[in-house]
Scaffold this motif. Sequence first.
Motif, PDB file in Angstrom:
ATOM      1  N   GLY A 374      13.031  -1.936 -26.500  1.00  0.00           N
ATOM      2  CA  GLY A 374      14.274  -1.306 -26.912  1.00  0.00           C
ATOM      3  C   GLY A 374      15.355  -2.316 -27.224  1.00  0.00           C
ATOM      4  N   ARG A 375      15.444  -3.370 -26.374  1.00  0.00           N
ATOM      5  CA  ARG A 375      16.457  -4.397 -26.616  1.00  0.00           C
ATOM      6  C   ARG A 375      16.177  -5.143 -27.933  1.00  0.00           C
ATOM      7  N   LEU A 376      14.890  -5.441 -28.196  1.00  0.00           N
ATOM      8  CA  LEU A 376      14.521  -6.156 -29.418  1.00  0.00           C
ATOM      9  C   LEU A 376      14.874  -5.323 -30.651  1.00  0.00           C
ATOM     10  N   ASP A 377      14.533  -4.024 -30.588  1.00  0.00           N
ATOM     11  CA  ASP A 377      14.818  -3.155 -31.734  1.00  0.00           C
ATOM     12  C   ASP A 377      16.322  -2.971 -31.945  1.00  0.00           C
ATOM     13  N   ALA A 378      17.080  -2.957 -30.861  1.00  0.00           N
ATOM     14  CA  ALA A 378      18.527  -2.787 -30.990  1.00  0.00           C
ATOM     15  C   ALA A 378      19.148  -3.977 -31.703  1.00  0.00           C
ATOM     16  N   TYR A 379      18.731  -5.209 -31.377  1.00  0.00           N
ATOM     17  CA  TYR A 379      19.286  -6.388 -32.046  1.00  0.00           C
ATOM     18  C   TYR A 379      18.781  -6.476 -33.492  1.00  0.00           C
ATOM     19  N   ARG A 380      17.530  -6.024 -33.717  1.00  0.00           N
ATOM     20  CA  ARG A 380      16.996  -6.016 -35.096  1.00  0.00           C
ATOM     21  C   ARG A 380      17.841  -5.079 -35.970  1.00  0.00           C
ATOM     22  N   ALA A 381      18.209  -3.892 -35.408  1.00  0.00           N
ATOM     23  CA  ALA A 381      19.019  -2.937 -36.172  1.00  0.00           C
ATOM     24  C   ALA A 381      20.401  -3.525 -36.486  1.00  0.00           C
ATOM     25  N   LYS A 382      20.974  -4.257 -35.539  1.00  0.00           N
ATOM     26  CA  LYS A 382      22.279  -4.864 -35.770  1.00  0.00           C
ATOM     27  C   LYS A 382      22.193  -5.944 -36.855  1.00  0.00           C
ATOM     28  N   VAL A 383      21.123  -6.700 -36.812  1.00  0.00           N
ATOM     29  CA  VAL A 383      20.936  -7.757 -37.812  1.00  0.00           C
ATOM     30  C   VAL A 383      20.791  -7.141 -39.200  1.00  0.00           C
ATOM     31  N   VAL A 384      19.986  -6.068 -39.293  1.00  0.00           N
ATOM     32  CA  VAL A 384      19.802  -5.389 -40.576  1.00  0.00           C
ATOM     33  C   VAL A 384      21.123  -4.845 -41.088  1.00  0.00           C
ATOM     34  N   GLN A 385      21.932  -4.300 -40.189  1.00  0.00           N
ATOM     35  CA  GLN A 385      23.227  -3.730 -40.563  1.00  0.00           C
ATOM     36  C   GLN A 385      24.129  -4.774 -41.204  1.00  0.00           C
ATOM     37  N   HIS A 386      23.997  -6.017 -40.772  1.00  0.00           N
ATOM     38  CA  HIS A 386      24.832  -7.090 -41.311  1.00  0.00           C
ATOM     39  C   HIS A 386      24.132  -7.869 -42.430  1.00  0.00           C
ATOM     40  N   GLY A 387      22.993  -7.374 -42.895  1.00  0.00           N
ATOM     41  CA  GLY A 387      22.322  -8.026 -44.035  1.00  0.00           C
ATOM     42  C   GLY A 387      21.684  -9.342 -43.705  1.00  0.00           C
ATOM     43  N   LEU A 388      21.310  -9.573 -42.493  1.00  0.00           N
ATOM     44  CA  LEU A 388      20.727 -10.856 -42.076  1.00  0.00           C
ATOM     45  C   LEU A 388      19.250 -10.740 -41.732  1.00  0.00           C
ATOM     46  N   ALA A 389      18.628  -9.589 -42.052  1.00  0.00           N
ATOM     47  CA  ALA A 389      17.247  -9.352 -41.648  1.00  0.00           C
ATOM     48  C   ALA A 389      16.277 -10.403 -42.217  1.00  0.00           C
ATOM     49  N   GLU A 390      16.620 -10.990 -43.347  1.00  0.00           N
ATOM     50  CA  GLU A 390      15.691 -11.937 -43.980  1.00  0.00           C
ATOM     51  C   GLU A 390      15.952 -13.383 -43.602  1.00  0.00           C
ATOM     52  N   GLU A 391      16.874 -13.602 -42.684  1.00  0.00           N
ATOM     53  CA  GLU A 391      17.118 -14.976 -42.239  1.00  0.00           C
ATOM     54  C   GLU A 391      15.829 -15.524 -41.641  1.00  0.00           C
ATOM     55  N   PRO A 392      15.343 -16.670 -42.118  1.00  0.00           N
ATOM     56  CA  PRO A 392      14.040 -17.195 -41.674  1.00  0.00           C
ATOM     57  C   PRO A 392      13.926 -17.338 -40.153  1.00  0.00           C
ATOM     58  N   LEU A 393      14.987 -17.853 -39.514  1.00  0.00           N
ATOM     59  CA  LEU A 393      14.915 -18.039 -38.058  1.00  0.00           C
ATOM     60  C   LEU A 393      14.767 -16.712 -37.341  1.00  0.00           C
ATOM     61  N   LEU A 394      15.528 -15.722 -37.783  1.00  0.00           N
ATOM     62  CA  LEU A 394      15.448 -14.404 -37.143  1.00  0.00           C
ATOM     63  C   LEU A 394      14.101 -13.759 -37.398  1.00  0.00           C
ATOM     64  N   VAL A 395      13.596 -13.894 -38.636  1.00  0.00           N
ATOM     65  CA  VAL A 395      12.276 -13.312 -38.945  1.00  0.00           C
ATOM     66  C   VAL A 395      11.212 -13.944 -38.077  1.00  0.00           C
ATOM     67  N   GLU A 396      11.280 -15.267 -37.954  1.00  0.00           N
ATOM     68  CA  GLU A 396      10.280 -15.977 -37.148  1.00  0.00           C
ATOM     69  C   GLU A 396      10.332 -15.531 -35.686  1.00  0.00           C
TER      70      GLU A 396
END
Length: 447
Positions: A374-396
């Motif tokens: 749940g914690r992982l998905d919550a931060y993923r949703a926040k990242v997507v909201q700010h348009g950072l989902a494709e940042e290589p470090l975050l994706v990795e």
Amino acid sequence: MGVAGSFPSFAGRPPGPVMGRDEADRTLARLRAEHEAIESSLLALEEHAGRRLLEGADLTGVTKERWASAAQSITLLWRYFEAYAGTLASAREIRARRRYPGRSDLVALTDLLRGDGVTVANGQAAGPGASLTGPARLSERFTLEELVARMNDLYARALDMVLAADSVWSALPARIDLLAAELDRTRSLAHSVGVRPGEHPAGDDLESIARELAVLRAQVISDPLAFWVPGPRSSAPGGGRSDTTRYDRAARALEDVRREIEAVLAVRQDSERRLLQLRDLLSRATRTLAEARLARGEVLAKIAASEVPVVSGPPTVLQERLATASAYRRHAQWSRLSPLLDSLEREAEDELLRARESLTSVTAPLAVRAELRGRLDAYRAKVVQHGLAEEPLLVERYDAARRMLWSAPCDLRVAEQAVLRYQQAAADLLSPPRPGGRGGYGNGETT
């Protein structure tokens, strides 16, 4: 019939000058009134119900001793009264000789009414507290005043004894009989619910109370004064109260047993509902334990490096005792069913609580994994909201954490570190830029 506490004192004054005719007539009139009052009191004592009961009872103990003394006092009272009446008759005879008595008649009247010429043959009782069984004397001489004082003392002591015994007999036996009747009703009720001597403590208590009441009644009948608490010395004859200590103790014991039997009756009336509730509690505990065993297998298969507690088996002992309780109900053994239901209800509640705690303990690693997911998905949703989902470090880092959390067996410690690294990277990228170029979106940091 009421009995006076003492005789009225109308006796003449101590010997002195020879009486005149008028004084002699007044004195004789008072003496006639005194004679009637004394006779009335003695007859009332003679007819008193308490005296008649004492005379016919098979007495023991202190009552037997005091009645022997009181009976002698009553006998002596009549002897004194006869002497008193004889003296009065002699005085009246002298006065009746002449309308105007001469000096010799007045001297004789003065001697009879004021002197110590009242002779009582074979008097054995002396003053207050003296023995009535001492050596006999041929006669005693009294003035009328002394004789009345002696009679007053004997009468008061005899009357006090009679009234005390009668008071106890009037109060305690009737109360004991009422309590015994209540005891019989309670015993019948106890028998109907299986409370019997030798099988249930309350049944033994009822038998003990029955024996005590039988002994108590016999003792009250034969020795009532043993159950009498005298009043102050200055109180009138019969002053005091009945000692109800033993009766009160038996009454309290019977009330305690009655309440216990009422509780057993309540069990009989409510036993079916309670048995159904117990079956439900044990069924829920069994299902919860079965669920915990399944969950333990799942945890062992899906979670690595985790200590999972062992799950106990179903509550077979409680099930056996529940079957025993059902048998007690079928055979109307209510006195045995009552304590068994009480203990089963407590233990079944405890068993259900232990089963729930076991399930919670076993599934704790799964709960930790779910919390990390749940914690992982919550931060993923926040990242997507700010348009950072494709940042290589975050994706990795997201892919690494997700592989750990959605693969089996899952090492929770390693997975937690992976989630923390993703969380930290996301926090760094989402934080506002700081002076010096650190932080903010797209700074190229590869920490």
